[in-house]
Write a protein that holds these residues in place. Structure first.
Motif, PDB file in Angstrom:
ATOM      1  N   UNK A 219       0.840  -1.205   0.000  1.00 30.91           N
ATOM      2  CA  UNK A 219       0.000   0.000   0.000  1.00 30.91           C
ATOM      3  C   UNK A 219       0.868   1.245   0.000  1.00 30.91           C
ATOM      4  N   UNK A 220       0.268   2.335  -0.425  1.00 32.24           N
ATOM      5  CA  UNK A 220       0.987   3.606  -0.434  1.00 32.24           C
ATOM      6  C   UNK A 220       1.418   3.962   0.986  1.00 32.24           C
ATOM      7  N   UNK A 221       2.664   4.376   1.129  1.00 35.38           N
ATOM      8  CA  UNK A 221       3.168   4.713   2.451  1.00 35.38           C
ATOM      9  C   UNK A 221       2.485   5.976   2.971  1.00 35.38           C
ATOM     10  N   UNK A 222       2.147   5.985   4.241  1.00 35.42           N
ATOM     11  CA  UNK A 222       1.600   7.219   4.808  1.00 35.42           C
ATOM     12  C   UNK A 222       2.678   8.291   4.898  1.00 35.42           C
ATOM     13  N   UNK A 223       2.236   9.530   5.038  1.00 34.96           N
ATOM     14  CA  UNK A 223       3.147  10.665   5.136  1.00 34.96           C
ATOM     15  C   UNK A 223       2.996  11.303   6.504  1.00 34.96           C
ATOM     16  N   UNK A 224       4.115  11.544   7.164  1.00 31.05           N
ATOM     17  CA  UNK A 224       4.124  12.291   8.416  1.00 31.05           C
ATOM     18  C   UNK A 224       4.829  13.628   8.189  1.00 31.05           C
ATOM     19  N   UNK A 225       4.580  14.576   9.087  1.00 30.40           N
ATOM     20  CA  UNK A 225       5.102  15.930   8.917  1.00 30.40           C
ATOM     21  C   UNK A 225       5.776  16.369  10.213  1.00 30.40           C
ATOM     22  N   UNK A 226       6.838  17.135  10.052  1.00 31.99           N
ATOM     23  CA  UNK A 226       7.563  17.592  11.233  1.00 31.99           C
ATOM     24  C   UNK A 226       8.350  18.854  10.927  1.00 31.99           C
ATOM     25  N   UNK A 227       8.655  19.601  11.994  1.00 32.56           N
ATOM     26  CA  UNK A 227       9.597  20.708  11.940  1.00 32.56           C
ATOM     27  C   UNK A 227      10.828  20.327  12.756  1.00 32.56           C
ATOM     28  N   UNK A 228      12.019  20.624  12.222  1.00 38.07           N
ATOM     29  CA  UNK A 228      13.264  20.471  12.966  1.00 38.07           C
ATOM     30  C   UNK A 228      13.766  21.860  13.334  1.00 38.07           C
ATOM     31  N   UNK A 303       8.565  10.956   5.476  1.00 36.16           N
ATOM     32  CA  UNK A 303       8.603  12.096   6.392  1.00 36.16           C
ATOM     33  C   UNK A 303       8.795  13.369   5.578  1.00 36.16           C
ATOM     34  N   UNK A 304       7.810  14.243   5.623  1.00 31.13           N
ATOM     35  CA  UNK A 304       7.930  15.581   5.054  1.00 31.13           C
ATOM     36  C   UNK A 304       8.347  16.515   6.201  1.00 31.13           C
ATOM     37  N   UNK A 305       9.463  17.192   6.006  1.00 30.60           N
ATOM     38  CA  UNK A 305       9.967  18.009   7.107  1.00 30.60           C
ATOM     39  C   UNK A 305      10.523  19.334   6.577  1.00 30.60           C
ATOM     40  N   UNK A 306      10.563  20.304   7.453  1.00 25.64           N
ATOM     41  CA  UNK A 306      11.253  21.549   7.137  1.00 25.64           C
ATOM     42  C   UNK A 306      12.097  21.948   8.332  1.00 25.64           C
ATOM     43  N   UNK A 307      13.227  22.535   8.042  1.00 27.09           N
ATOM     44  CA  UNK A 307      14.153  22.984   9.073  1.00 27.09           C
ATOM     45  C   UNK A 307      13.917  24.467   9.337  1.00 27.09           C
ATOM     46  N   UNK A 308      13.844  24.815  10.605  1.00 27.71           N
ATOM     47  CA  UNK A 308      13.665  26.211  11.009  1.00 27.71           C
ATOM     48  C   UNK A 308      14.880  26.621  11.840  1.00 27.71           C
ATOM     49  N   UNK A 309      15.593  27.599  11.349  1.00 27.22           N
ATOM     50  CA  UNK A 309      16.782  28.055  12.067  1.00 27.22           C
ATOM     51  C   UNK A 309      16.373  28.975  13.217  1.00 27.22           C
ATOM     52  N   UNK A 310      17.141  28.909  14.280  1.00 29.57           N
ATOM     53  CA  UNK A 310      16.844  29.738  15.451  1.00 29.57           C
ATOM     54  C   UNK A 310      18.128  30.006  16.216  1.00 29.57           C
ATOM     55  N   UNK A 311      18.183  31.155  16.823  1.00 25.06           N
ATOM     56  CA  UNK A 311      19.321  31.541  17.667  1.00 25.06           C
ATOM     57  C   UNK A 311      18.874  31.571  19.118  1.00 25.06           C
ATOM     58  N   UNK A 312      19.803  31.225  19.978  1.00 26.56           N
ATOM     59  CA  UNK A 312      19.540  31.354  21.411  1.00 26.56           C
ATOM     60  C   UNK A 312      20.753  31.991  22.058  1.00 26.56           C
ATOM     61  N   UNK A 313      20.523  32.670  23.151  1.00 23.46           N
ATOM     62  CA  UNK A 313      21.629  33.214  23.931  1.00 23.46           C
ATOM     63  C   UNK A 313      21.797  32.352  25.168  1.00 23.46           C
ATOM     64  N   UNK A 314      22.941  32.486  25.789  1.00 17.74           N
ATOM     65  CA  UNK A 314      23.173  31.702  27.004  1.00 17.74           C
ATOM     66  C   UNK A 314      22.136  32.042  28.067  1.00 17.74           C
ATOM     67  N   UNK A 315      21.587  33.272  28.007  1.00 20.58           N
ATOM     68  CA  UNK A 315      20.604  33.670  29.009  1.00 20.58           C
ATOM     69  C   UNK A 315      19.242  33.037  28.742  1.00 20.58           C
ATOM     70  N   UNK A 316      19.080  32.472  27.525  1.00 20.64           N
ATOM     71  CA  UNK A 316      17.818  31.822  27.219  1.00 20.64           C
ATOM     72  C   UNK A 316      17.807  30.351  27.551  1.00 20.64           C
ATOM     73  N   UNK A 317      18.891  29.818  28.113  1.00 16.81           N
ATOM     74  CA  UNK A 317      18.974  28.396  28.408  1.00 16.81           C
ATOM     75  C   UNK A 317      18.539  28.160  29.849  1.00 16.81           C
ATOM     76  N   UNK A 318      17.567  27.305  30.026  1.00 27.37           N
ATOM     77  CA  UNK A 318      17.082  26.997  31.371  1.00 27.37           C
ATOM     78  C   UNK A 318      16.894  25.504  31.551  1.00 27.37           C
ATOM     79  N   UNK A 319      16.014  25.151  32.454  1.00 25.52           N
ATOM     80  CA  UNK A 319      15.754  23.746  32.743  1.00 25.52           C
ATOM     81  C   UNK A 319      14.548  23.277  31.943  1.00 25.52           C
ATOM     82  N   UNK A 320      14.713  22.232  31.173  1.00 25.23           N
ATOM     83  CA  UNK A 320      13.621  21.626  30.432  1.00 25.23           C
ATOM     84  C   UNK A 320      13.508  20.151  30.738  1.00 25.23           C
ATOM     85  N   UNK A 321      12.511  19.526  30.136  1.00 29.33           N
ATOM     86  CA  UNK A 321      12.299  18.091  30.383  1.00 29.33           C
ATOM     87  C   UNK A 321      13.308  17.231  29.639  1.00 29.33           C
TER      88      UNK A 321
END
Length: 346
Positions: A219-228, A303-321
């Protein structure tokens, strides 16, 4: 009427037309044979050749592979796909060193204890390395036997699986090494899944079954979508996360991945991504360029995907999961990366 046996006509053809130049056929070393069998699972010969040579140059023995880190192994495997094979090869090498005194087991039951080693893989190594009479049933041998003996229905049905193993054992001569190579080559070169070249077949006569395609249409493969998210720090490092060992790109380093329901932009996607990055990773990214859509094909889906560039500063780094780790651009080429990301970074 049962067709005559295969080996007597197949072996002369193999001596003349077989693929004797394949790098893993230049040796009876069980490590080399094992490595080739693992790499060739669901992968074309021409794709495997350069990986086999590079892998062997870096890990020339069971001990070398066992001593390596999993990251090293995955980095060299990167681009070959089906990464569970690399993880299994690494674990199998450690088992061979620890439990079998650095030698591939000579007993079929013990060989089947190695991670990722099935009956056909074990049999291929035992036949070629140790001269045992062991029958194989890879995809090529399966197709030849299915057609030659006129089986019907699905090649993968439990009933046909049992019959095919019986036929494989029945057809395999005492000197199994050459025969196993020969039936693989017959399936790969002439008894093709589609457009079988029956007029060139060395078996001299029609098979008991027709040579039309024997694979059930997929069967035709399903398509998934994502942002990186391609996150860069102020000092130019890229932030990556280690994928879980199970699942897509298991054990590899990858960009943070946000799943989408479809290709259409959802309202306020940028804000959604910023909130997601803050909750999951403790970051406050400044989104930049949005790359065009790309496609990468896995075994069971696109997998259909697009890359999104982003900048962060050291002050934007905190605690995440979830944890992210910084890598300088010159370090990226040495990492175990999925092929789409390797292309992106290069």
């Amino acid at each position: 009427m049962t067709p005559p046996s295969i080996a007597s006509r197949l072996l002369p053809w193999y001596q003349q037309s077989g693929r004797h130049d394949l790098p893993w056929r230049q040796s009876r070393d069980p490590y080399l044979l094992y490595l080739a069998e693992i790499m060739l699972q669901q992968t074309r010969v021409e794709t495997v050749k350069p990986y086999f040579r590079r892998f062997l140059a870096r890990f020339p023995s069971w001990q070398a592979l066992a001593d390596a880190s999993l990251d090293e192994v995955l980095a060299l495997w990167s681009g070959l796909g089906y990464y569970a094979r690399a993880r299994n090869a690494h674990a199998a090498a450690r088992m061979v060193v620890d439990r079998f005194q650095g030698e591939f087991p000579t007993d079929l039951v013990q060989a089947l204890e190695l991670p990722g080693v099935g009956r056909s893989t074990a049999a291929a190594v035992l036949a070629s390395a140790y001269g045992q009479r062991q029958a194989i049933l890879d995809a090529n041998a399966r197709r030849v036997l299915f057609r030659y003996h006129g089986l019907t229905g699905s090649m993968r049905s439990p009933q046909n699986e049992r019959l095919l193993w019986q036929l494989a054992e029945q057809e395999t001569p005492a000197m199994a090494h050459d025969y196993n190579q020969a039936i693989q080559d017959l399936g790969a070169l002439l008894c093709l899944s589609r457009k079988a070249r029956c007029d060139e077949c060395p078996l001299l006569g029609p098979c008991a079954g027709p040579c039309e395609p024997t694979q059930i249409p997929q069967p035709e493969k399903p398509v998934r979508y994502a942002c990186f998210l391609l996150l860069r720090t102020e000092d130019g490092c890229v932030l990556l996360e280690k994928r879980p060992n199970r699942g897509i790109w298991g054990g590899l380093w990858a960009l943070p991945w946000y799943a989408l329901a479809g290709a259409n932009e959802v309202p306020e996607l940028a804000e959604t991504l910023r909130n997601w990055a803050r909750e999951e990773y403790g970051l406050r990214p400044q989104l930049g360029e949005w790359h065009s859509w790309q496609r990468h094909t896995f075994t069971h889906f696109h997998l259909e995907y697009r890359v999104i560039e982003a900048d962060i500063s050291v002050y934007g780094v905190g605690e995440g999961r979830r944890a992210l780790f910084p890598f300088a651009p010159e370090q990226l080429a040495q990492l175990a990366l999925p092929s789409p990301l390797r292309r992106l970074f290069s």
